[in-house]
Scaffold this motif. Sequence first.
Motif, short mmCIF file in Angstrom:
data_model
loop_
_atom_site.label_atom_id
_atom_site.label_comp_id
_atom_site.label_asym_id
_atom_site.label_seq_id
_atom_site.Cartn_x
_atom_site.Cartn_y
_atom_site.Cartn_z
N GLY A 2 0.78 -1.21 0.00
CA GLY A 2 0.00 0.00 0.00
C GLY A 2 0.82 1.27 0.00
O GLY A 2 0.34 2.32 -0.39
N GLY A 3 2.05 1.21 0.45
CA GLY A 3 2.89 2.40 0.40
C GLY A 3 3.43 2.86 1.74
O GLY A 3 3.92 3.97 1.84
N GLY A 4 3.38 2.03 2.78
CA GLY A 4 3.92 2.43 4.07
C GLY A 4 5.44 2.36 4.11
O GLY A 4 6.06 1.60 3.37
N GLY A 5 6.05 3.18 4.96
CA GLY A 5 7.51 3.18 5.10
C GLY A 5 7.96 2.11 6.08
O GLY A 5 7.28 1.81 7.06
N ILE A 6 9.13 1.53 5.82
CA ILE A 6 9.69 0.50 6.68
C ILE A 6 11.13 0.86 7.01
O ILE A 6 11.88 1.34 6.16
N PHE A 7 11.52 0.62 8.25
CA PHE A 7 12.89 0.83 8.72
C PHE A 7 13.50 -0.55 8.98
O PHE A 7 13.14 -1.23 9.93
N TRP A 8 14.38 -0.98 8.07
CA TRP A 8 15.02 -2.29 8.19
C TRP A 8 16.35 -2.15 8.94
O TRP A 8 17.22 -1.40 8.52
N LEU A 9 16.50 -2.89 10.04
CA LEU A 9 17.77 -2.95 10.77
C LEU A 9 18.20 -4.42 10.78
O LEU A 9 17.69 -5.22 11.56
N VAL A 10 19.11 -4.76 9.88
CA VAL A 10 19.41 -6.16 9.58
C VAL A 10 20.90 -6.42 9.76
O VAL A 10 21.74 -5.74 9.15
N ASP A 11 21.24 -7.42 10.58
CA ASP A 11 22.63 -7.86 10.71
C ASP A 11 22.99 -8.72 9.51
O ASP A 11 22.33 -9.73 9.23
N LYS A 188 2.61 2.50 -3.82
CA LYS A 188 2.55 3.93 -4.07
C LYS A 188 3.93 4.52 -3.75
O LYS A 188 4.75 3.88 -3.11
N PRO A 189 4.21 5.76 -4.18
CA PRO A 189 5.50 6.37 -3.84
C PRO A 189 5.70 6.40 -2.32
O PRO A 189 4.84 6.87 -1.58
N THR A 190 6.80 5.86 -1.87
CA THR A 190 7.06 5.77 -0.44
C THR A 190 8.55 5.73 -0.17
O THR A 190 9.38 5.90 -1.10
N ARG A 191 8.92 5.47 1.09
CA ARG A 191 10.32 5.50 1.51
C ARG A 191 10.61 4.31 2.40
O ARG A 191 9.76 3.88 3.17
N GLN A 192 11.84 3.83 2.31
CA GLN A 192 12.31 2.80 3.22
C GLN A 192 13.77 3.06 3.54
O GLN A 192 14.50 3.63 2.73
N ILE A 193 14.18 2.66 4.74
CA ILE A 193 15.57 2.78 5.15
C ILE A 193 16.10 1.39 5.46
O ILE A 193 15.45 0.62 6.19
N VAL A 194 17.26 1.06 4.90
CA VAL A 194 17.91 -0.22 5.14
C VAL A 194 19.24 0.04 5.84
O VAL A 194 20.09 0.76 5.30
N ALA A 195 19.41 -0.54 7.02
CA ALA A 195 20.66 -0.42 7.78
C ALA A 195 21.24 -1.81 7.98
O ALA A 195 20.52 -2.74 8.37
N ALA A 196 22.54 -1.96 7.72
CA ALA A 196 23.19 -3.26 7.77
C ALA A 196 23.75 -3.57 9.15
O ALA A 196 24.83 -4.15 9.27
N SER A 197 23.03 -3.19 10.18
CA SER A 197 23.39 -3.53 11.56
C SER A 197 22.24 -3.15 12.49
O SER A 197 21.74 -2.03 12.42
N ALA A 198 21.85 -4.09 13.33
CA ALA A 198 20.83 -3.80 14.34
C ALA A 198 21.45 -3.17 15.58
O ALA A 198 20.72 -2.72 16.47
#
Length: 298
Positions: A2-11, A188-198
């Motif tokens: 649907g277009g929600g933003g997600i903050f990924w904190l992934v090791d 839909k146009p949206t944003r996500q952040i991917v970080a390579a460390s929790a």
Amino acid sequence: GGGGGIFWLVDGIKINEDKFQTNGESPTIKNELNIDNLLLSWGVKINAVTVQDRQCTPIRIATQNSGAKGTYNTLPWFFAPLLQPNTKNPITAHLSPLKSEMVSSISVLSNKMHATELLSTSNESHILQTPEAVSLKYLGMPTTKKYFSQPSQPIAILLEGRFPSAYAHASRPSDCKDWPLEKRNISKPTRQIVAASASIIQNEWSNEGEQSQPLPLGYDQLTGQRLGNQDFIVNAVNYLAGNGSWLQMRNKKSKVRLLSKESVMPKRLVHWQALNIGGPILAIVLICVLMGYLHKKE
């Protein structure tokens, strides 16, 4: 979708904590989370590597000397990089470096999304491939430029655009009754952040056992510094929630404009200053003279 933003904190990697506590080292293995294909569909990849950095936070290690009580040494812990914020992005502008540990890097493989680097290591980095070990043997090693010769590594990336759905090619399960008639295959146009460390969202703890208490996010016990972790998390969540105007107001710098001496001290202003200073004195003198005259007349 649907277009929600997600903050990924992934090791990107993991170690055997028990083995590390017992032997002072543990080989690294890829942290399998079954999200690689999803991230690749957005044009990014979390690399199964461990990034060391010459610019890092310290660690305190107990040492035992024969015939003497145990002592502690504080040494640079190259597996705990000080992550550098992107000063040109509203999420990370005006932030202090961030505390982290055992971070991996991120590769941007295509221009499917608009990608902006938010956090990175310094330009004095070194990359260990899996299964190279996280080990205490690196403590006290010479910090030579030959070893820390690799450029800064992206650790957190902002992605903006329309994201393909993870279920774009999924078929309807036979027992599913509420399957949407028009399945959305792209967001839909949206944003996500991917970080390579929790680790950037992980609190340290004071003391041990029942007396242990969580410390403020980003607080380093050995240096006594409060680093930028908490501000980064707050800014990132606000940006993903669409509160970009709030970030701009928070980051806005008030510039104090000094007036020139010529504009505040024109020649005619001197006359007003003289009047302001001398006027009250003259008025007091006149009042005293008048009161004396009236007193004599009586």
